[in-house]
Motif scaffolding. Structure first.
Motif, PDB file in Angstrom:
ATOM      1  N   VAL A 177     102.877  81.486 -50.112  1.00 44.41           N
ATOM      2  CA  VAL A 177     103.042  82.857 -50.599  1.00 44.41           C
ATOM      3  C   VAL A 177     104.448  83.031 -51.154  1.00 44.41           C
ATOM      4  CG1 VAL A 177     103.032  85.303 -49.937  1.00 44.41           C
ATOM      5  CG2 VAL A 177     101.379  83.729 -48.921  1.00 44.41           C
ATOM      6  N   THR A 178     104.595  83.818 -52.213  1.00 43.54           N
ATOM      7  CA  THR A 178     105.899  84.171 -52.741  1.00 43.54           C
ATOM      8  C   THR A 178     105.847  85.605 -53.240  1.00 43.54           C
ATOM      9  OG1 THR A 178     107.711  83.402 -54.162  1.00 43.54           O
ATOM     10  CG2 THR A 178     105.497  83.422 -55.133  1.00 43.54           C
ATOM     11  N   ALA A 213     109.509  92.389 -59.944  1.00 45.63           N
ATOM     12  CA  ALA A 213     108.664  93.467 -59.427  1.00 45.63           C
ATOM     13  C   ALA A 213     108.522  93.408 -57.917  1.00 45.63           C
ATOM     14  CB  ALA A 213     107.287  93.405 -60.089  1.00 45.63           C
ATOM     15  N   GLY A 214     108.547  92.190 -57.345  1.00 44.83           N
ATOM     16  CA  GLY A 214     108.446  92.047 -55.899  1.00 44.83           C
ATOM     17  C   GLY A 214     107.025  91.987 -55.382  1.00 44.83           C
ATOM     18  N   TYR A 221     100.962  79.660 -56.575  1.00 40.12           N
ATOM     19  CA  TYR A 221     100.330  79.218 -57.819  1.00 40.12           C
ATOM     20  C   TYR A 221     100.181  80.380 -58.803  1.00 40.12           C
ATOM     21  CZ  TYR A 221      96.842  77.829 -61.201  1.00 40.12           C
ATOM     22  OH  TYR A 221      96.174  77.585 -62.385  1.00 40.12           O
ATOM     23  N   ASP A 222      99.661  81.506 -58.321  1.00 43.57           N
ATOM     24  CA  ASP A 222      99.461  82.647 -59.218  1.00 43.57           C
ATOM     25  C   ASP A 222     100.788  83.141 -59.792  1.00 43.57           C
ATOM     26  OD1 ASP A 222      96.723  82.598 -58.872  1.00 43.57           O
ATOM     27  OD2 ASP A 222      96.745  84.045 -57.223  1.00 43.57           O
ATOM     28  N   ALA A 223     101.828  83.180 -58.951  1.00 41.67           N
ATOM     29  CA  ALA A 223     103.139  83.600 -59.438  1.00 41.67           C
ATOM     30  C   ALA A 223     103.661  82.625 -60.483  1.00 41.67           C
ATOM     31  CB  ALA A 223     104.120  83.705 -58.273  1.00 41.67           C
ATOM     32  N   SER A 224     103.456  81.340 -60.236  1.00 36.24           N
ATOM     33  CA  SER A 224     103.893  80.321 -61.192  1.00 36.24           C
ATOM     34  C   SER A 224     103.244  80.526 -62.557  1.00 36.24           C
ATOM     35  CB  SER A 224     103.562  78.928 -60.663  1.00 36.24           C
ATOM     36  OG  SER A 224     103.578  77.972 -61.701  1.00 36.24           O
ATOM     37  N   GLU A 234     116.483  86.232 -54.870  1.00 38.50           N
ATOM     38  CA  GLU A 234     116.036  87.253 -55.826  1.00 38.50           C
ATOM     39  C   GLU A 234     116.901  87.267 -57.089  1.00 38.50           C
ATOM     40  OE1 GLU A 234     115.585  91.042 -53.964  1.00 38.50           O
ATOM     41  OE2 GLU A 234     114.310  90.262 -52.357  1.00 38.50           O
ATOM     42  N   GLU A 235     117.923  86.419 -57.126  1.00 41.19           N
ATOM     43  CA  GLU A 235     118.813  86.370 -58.274  1.00 41.19           C
ATOM     44  C   GLU A 235     118.147  85.636 -59.456  1.00 41.19           C
ATOM     45  OE1 GLU A 235     120.984  85.926 -54.323  1.00 41.19           O
ATOM     46  OE2 GLU A 235     119.388  84.818 -55.363  1.00 41.19           O
TER      47      GLU A 235
END
Length: 901
Positions: free
Chosen positions: A746-747, A752-753, A759-762, A838-839
């Protein structure tokens, strides 16, 4: 390229069966180039390979001089080009290697070259041993049922390997159900010394290899130089490319004394792992010497060599001596081969002689008589626990903070129990209940002393009237069919069967996550009460999430102790004072009552282990599997890729390779995909074990018509990048600090947070054109030589990894896939720098002028404008690795080179 022999080293010697050539390393000492006779034996073998391979191009005269002048106290920071004499693959890592070779043939065709130029140039053996899973156990039908399931699940993979067997030269496949690759290597494939042909005629050379499994080091017990590499490095070796490595430090490990009664080779290796991990031997050779070796069988040496990855070394090497010859004879090797080994090693100065006083970087010592029975766990192989301390240590781990030795339970959770209801019978389980007891893995199943020790203990347990607890999933996965032969001859197979330790397969099972599902009533009870259930296995790996998703505590132990804990049914036990159970006479039975003596085990070994067992079993190893032989083979020089296949796909690494080398690209505005703590293993990174039906990979398979029952494991689908990328960083125990409080892949998608799968975030980041990085702590990439830990990282869009420190193989694999490994300097880590992940990140100084082991500046800009800058060491360690990085990986490098020729 023709060898130049600038040192006039080629000579001849009498093999005992004729004359052969030899490249004498002593000529280098005669020429004043170094004290070759004082070099560690492992360095001498490397030196022979460099000397023999000297052609003035890929191996230069300077390379030979550099290694001959190896300085024990401070080896020069020079790279060594090493060309092994062969390559060994197992099927989990071997299938993607063959897939890549097939993809290179396809790409070569697209570039207008001859696809048949893509071919192994040295002998390659692939042993299919990682695909069997323990679906069935506890009956005489278990073996056949598991084999049936294996062939049913892996039909596409096996058809592909059969194609490779016919399409490629120098490529041999050992079919399923023969044994574990490392044991097959030890008992059958290894020659110790080879006779080959060069331009001058017959030539003798040491048996050297690299393998796509980190436990390739097991062969070091036989005096054979070899270690684990990533699949991409192995492919480069197969294609004639030198394997480049920095000149290693060599730690001399002196062994004195003799193991005391009650201590096994497993106990010894757990002690050595603890000692060497504390010493810090990552990236170093360990070479054993001392009078304590006199009492060690070769199987004991192989057990110790096997676990080099667990203690962090590149190798754990035992030089050739009389015991090596004894083992070759005991395993049925022909007498001319045994004579060749003896004569060559004595001629070349490779025969062990402790009086030589080899010069080592550092000397350590261990008195074998101080070794005690032990386990290791609950989450790492280096965390040894004395058997006498097991009860206290387990209970301490329950409440210790979450980490390598703790589960973080509070007082209200300690007394949880659950009831297992199965066929009208019920059992109560609680924290520490042993739900898996597995005699498995190459570490121990090659060793008759611990296997027959387990059999004798089982026999006495049955005679005493003990039974295994009903909630324990028991299994026996011998490393070769020879093990079954000698267990049968010793008369202990029936007792193992009676306790549920029927043979479930000949291959690597529980140790790599192929433990199979627990019975549903057991898993349901564990989940219901959220129990810290235990597994006890005779393997070498017990990292979180590896053995089974329902066993949080996993302990390594000798095969006899595996049987003992199956009888006890819990790791919450002091076996010195508490009984394993109640005997048929109503009296308590203790471990000491049924433990076989050392002398008893030795006697049974002498009677039961016979050379003809090895010659008979291995005579049919390659050709004797009728089911394998019946697989239809289709296709020619170029593999016919099928878009509908869920097992084998053409990977994207080479789909857009052009003839020209691209420029090194800057990394600007990168986001952090994962922010990780120390000791993140390749098991955390690489897809391994079971495929979750509700994860990205499981959803993908279901969308393509594959039901959960047909998922198989990630390891079996390593030939399909579309499945594997979805399982990268998806281990159920990984903790991404960008999404605190979560567990698993999970990430948060930034800025947006939004919380989602890695995988989906990638995919969202890549659609936006945002480059990605991973930030991690110390010992990043510990564990198996998983090339998909690097391949998956690349396909997720990760351009660079920034870590406090790396384990050897994973760092190399990242470079081999074109991912930039950076290491923080000056004692920094992400916590001390105050980074949140978060940077946005800019890596300054990336251009075609980038040099190995140079420094670059990383600039992290927070949302509020705060800038944090820190220096990182570029962990591209050699000029050749820089060529790989420039080319975006090893495979494009080799492909462009061959296409130009």
């Amino acid at each position: 390229m023709t060898k130049t022999d600038p040192f006039n080293a080629r000579d001849t010697f009498d093999t005992g069966n004729g004359t052969a050539g030899i490249y004498r390393i002593s000529r280098l000492e005669d020429a004043g180039l170094g004290a070759v006779s004082k070099l560690p034996y492992s360095i001498r073998i490397l030196l022979e390979a460099v000397l023999r391979g000297c052609d003035g191009f890929s191996v230069t005269e300077q390379d030979v001089k550099n290694l001959a002048a190896w300085n024990a106290s401070a080896p020069a920071a020079e790279e060594i080009p090493f060309k092994p004499s062969r390559v060994v693959l197992q099927d989990f890592t071997g299938v993607p290697a063959v897939v890549d070779l097939a993809a290179m043939r396809s790409a070569m065709g697209r570039l207008g070259g001859d696809p048949k130029r893509i071919n192994p140039l040295i002998p390659v053996d692939l042993v299919i041993d990682h695909s069997v899973q323990v679906d069935y156990f506890g009956s005489s039908q278990s073996l056949q049922q598991n084999v049936d399931m294996e062939f049913q699940r892996n039909g596409e993979r096996y058809e592909f390997l059969r194609w490779g067997q016919q399409a490629f030269d120098n490529f041999r496949v050992v079919p399923p159900n023969v044994g574990i690759v490392h044991q097959v290597n030890l008992e059958y494939l290894a020659n110790v010394v080879w006779l080959r042909e060069d331009e001058h005629g017959p030539i003798a050379l040491p048996d050297t290899l690299v393998g796509t499994d980190s436990h390739t080091t097991m062969i070091n017990g036989l005096g054979v130089l070899g270690w684990g590499v990533g699949g991409i490095e192995a492919e480069a070796s197969m294609l004639g490319q030198p394997l480049y490595m920095l000149m290693p430090e060599v730690i001399g490990m002196e062994l004195t004394g003799e193991l005391p009664p009650g201590a096994t080779a497993t106990d010894l290796v757990l002690r050595v792992t603890e000692v060497l991990r504390a010493e810090g031997v990552v990236g170093k050779f360990v070479e054993y010497f001392g009078e304590g070796m006199q009492a060690m069988t070769l199987a004991d040496r192989a057990t110790l060599a096997n676990m080099a990855p667990e203690y962090g070394a590149t190798m754990g090497f035992f030089p050739v001596d009389a015991e090596t010859l004894n083992y070759l004879r005991r395993t049925g090797r022909p007498e001319p081969q045994v004579q060749l080994v003896e004569r060559y090693c004595k001629e070349q100065g490779l025969w062990r002689n402790d009086a030589d006083q080899c010069q080592y970087t550092k000397r350590l010592s261990l008195d074998l008589s101080t070794v005690e029975p032990a386990l290791a766990g609950p989450k790492r192989p280096q965390d040894r626990v004395r058997l006498a301390d097991m009860k206290a240590d387990f209970n301490k781990s329950l409440t210790a903070p979450v980490g390598a030795k703790g589960f973080g339970l509070d007082a209200t959770q300690l007394n949880k129990t659950a009831t297992v209801n199965d066929n009208g019978k019920s059992s109560e389980i609680t924290h520490g209940s042993v739900v898996i007891a597995a005699i498995t893995s190459c570490t121990n199943t090659s060793n008759p002393s611990v296997m027959l020790g387990a059999g004798l203990l089982a026999k006495r347990a049955v005679e005493a009237g003990l039974t295994v607890k009903p909630f324990v999933k028991t299994s026996l996965a011998p490393g070769s069919r020879v093990v079954t032969d000698y267990l049968d001859k010793a008369g202990v197979s029936e007792s193992l069967d009676a306790l549920g330790f029927q043979t479930v397969g000949y291959g690597c099972t529980t140790c790599i996550g192929n433990s199979g599902p627990l019975p549903e009533p057991v898993s349901a009870a564990i989940v219901e009460a959220d129990l810290v259930a235990s597994s006890v296995l005779s393997g070498n790996r017990n990292f979180e999430g590896r053995v089974n998703p329902h066993t949080k505590a996993n302990y390594l132990a000798s095969p006899p102790l595996v049987v003992a804990f199956a009888l006890a049914g819990t790791t919450d036990i002091d076996m010195a004072t508490e009984p394993l159970g109640t005997g048929k006479d109503g009296q308590p039975v203790f471990l000491k009552d049924i433990w076989p003596s050392t002398e008893e085990v030795r006697q049974v070994i002498d009677e039961a282990v016979q050379p003809e067992m090895f010659t008979r079993q291995y005579a049919q190893a390659v050709t004797g599997n009728e089911r394998w032989n019946a697989i239809d083979v289709s296709g020619g020089d170029i593999y016919e890729w099928s878009e509908s296949s869920t097992y084998i796909q053409e990977p994207p690494f080479l789909s857009s390779v052009t003839a020209d080398v691209p420029d090194i690209q800057p990394i600007r505005g990168a986001r952090v995909l994962a922010l990780l703590n120390d000791s993140v293993t390749t098991d955390h990174i690489s897809p391994a074990g079971a495929i979750a039906k509700d994860g990205p990979a499981g959803r993908f398979l279901q969308e393509h018509g594959v039901g959960p029952k047909e998922f198989n494991s990630f390891g079996s689908r390593r030939g399909n990048d579309r499945v594997m990328v979805r399982g990268t960083f998806a281990n159920i125990r990984i903790r991404n600090q960008i999404a605190p409080g979560t567990e698993g892949g999970v990430t948060r998608f930034l800025p947006a947070g939004e919380t989602m799968s890695i995988y989906d975030a990638s995919m969202k980041y890549q659609q936006e054109g945002t480059p990605l990085i991973v930030i991690a702590g110390a010992e990043y990439g510990t564990g198996s030589s998983r090339d998909w830990a690097a391949k998956g990282t690349l396909l997720l869009g990760v351009k660079a990894v920034i870590a406090t420190s790396y384990e050897r193989i994973h760092r190399s694999n990242l470079v081999g896939m074109g991912v930039l490994p950076l290491q923080m300097v000056e004692g920094n880590d992400w916590q001390s720098l105050g980074l949140s992940g978060e940077e946005t990140y800019d890596i300054q100084g990336l251009s075609n002028d980038l040099q190995p082991r140079s420094t670059v500046t990383v600039k992290a800009t927070a949302d509020d404008g705060k800038v944090t800058e820190f220096e990182c060491l570029v962990r591209i360690d050699t000029p050749v690795e820089m060529v790989y990085y420039r080319n975006e990986g090893i495979l494009p490098t080799v492909l462009r080179s061959l296409a130009k020729e």
